[in-house]
Design an enzyme around this catalytic site. Structure first.
Site, short mmCIF file in Angstrom:
data_model
loop_
_atom_site.label_atom_id
_atom_site.label_comp_id
_atom_site.label_asym_id
_atom_site.label_seq_id
_atom_site.Cartn_x
_atom_site.Cartn_y
_atom_site.Cartn_z
N HIS A 68 0.81 -1.22 0.00
CA HIS A 68 0.00 0.00 0.00
C HIS A 68 0.85 1.27 0.00
O HIS A 68 0.31 2.36 -0.16
CB HIS A 68 -0.94 0.01 1.20
CG HIS A 68 -0.24 0.28 2.49
ND1 HIS A 68 0.59 -0.65 3.09
CD2 HIS A 68 -0.22 1.37 3.29
CE1 HIS A 68 1.08 -0.13 4.20
NE2 HIS A 68 0.61 1.10 4.35
N HIS A 83 1.63 6.81 -0.52
CA HIS A 83 0.73 5.96 0.28
C HIS A 83 -0.60 5.86 -0.47
O HIS A 83 -1.27 6.87 -0.68
CB HIS A 83 0.54 6.61 1.66
CG HIS A 83 -0.14 5.74 2.65
ND1 HIS A 83 -1.50 5.53 2.65
CD2 HIS A 83 0.35 5.03 3.69
CE1 HIS A 83 -1.83 4.74 3.65
NE2 HIS A 83 -0.71 4.42 4.30
#
Length: 165
Positions: A68, A83
């Site tokens: 992620h 992110h």
């Protein structure tokens, strides 16, 4: 360098949009850790496309096990994290395909990942892609948004200017 640092040339880095989408000022992100800039200065982009690009020329320093997030470091020591989504660590990498490896030297606007936006939304997660300078306190003298909140941007468009200490 002059006395007390006077005359030292300041370096300015430009962070570009990692995705096509709409700018979201960090303080408007629906996660208090990011919104309060605990992790550092940065910005969000609400993506309209699944392709995620590097916001800066850098070396890939980390690919999170859950895919992620990706850590980057510029030649002048700026540490940047891309992110993908909020609370997407809980998805165990399912919606992400990473296109780079740790140690890769990449240019700004290099494809670094894809994110299945429908899988993220179906899991009830926010798709915002954050670009965070994680060593803001140590390296950044000034960070300035150069794009307006909610404006539409393409990947590669300049979003933030960062002046190093």
């Amino acid at each position: 360098m002059g006395l007390f640092g006077f005359g030292k040339k300041k370096t300015t880095d430009v962070l570009s949009s990692p995705v096509i989408g709409k700018v979201q000022a960090l303080e408007n992100v629906a996660d208090p850790v990011f919104a309060q800039k605990v992790m550092g200065e940065g910005f969000g982009i609400v993506p309209e496309d699944e392709k995620v690009y590097s916001p800066i020329t850098a070396t890939v320093t980390s690919v999170f096990k859950t895919k992620h997030a990706i850590g980057l470091e510029t030649d002048d020591g700026l540490e940047v994290m891309v992110h993908m989504g909020l609370d997407t660590v809980e998805l165990n990498g399912e919606p992400f395909e990473i296109k780079v490896n740790e140690g890769d030297k990449i240019e700004a606007n290099t494809l670094i990942a894809t994110m299945d936006l429908n899988k993220v939304k179906d899991a009830g997660k926010d798709t915002v892609v954050l670009t965070i300078v994680t060593n803001t306190a140590d390296k950044v003298e000034k960070a300035e948004m150069t794009a307006n909140d909610t404006s539409s941007v393409n990947n590669g468009d300049e979003i933030m200017s960062v002046t190093l200490k």
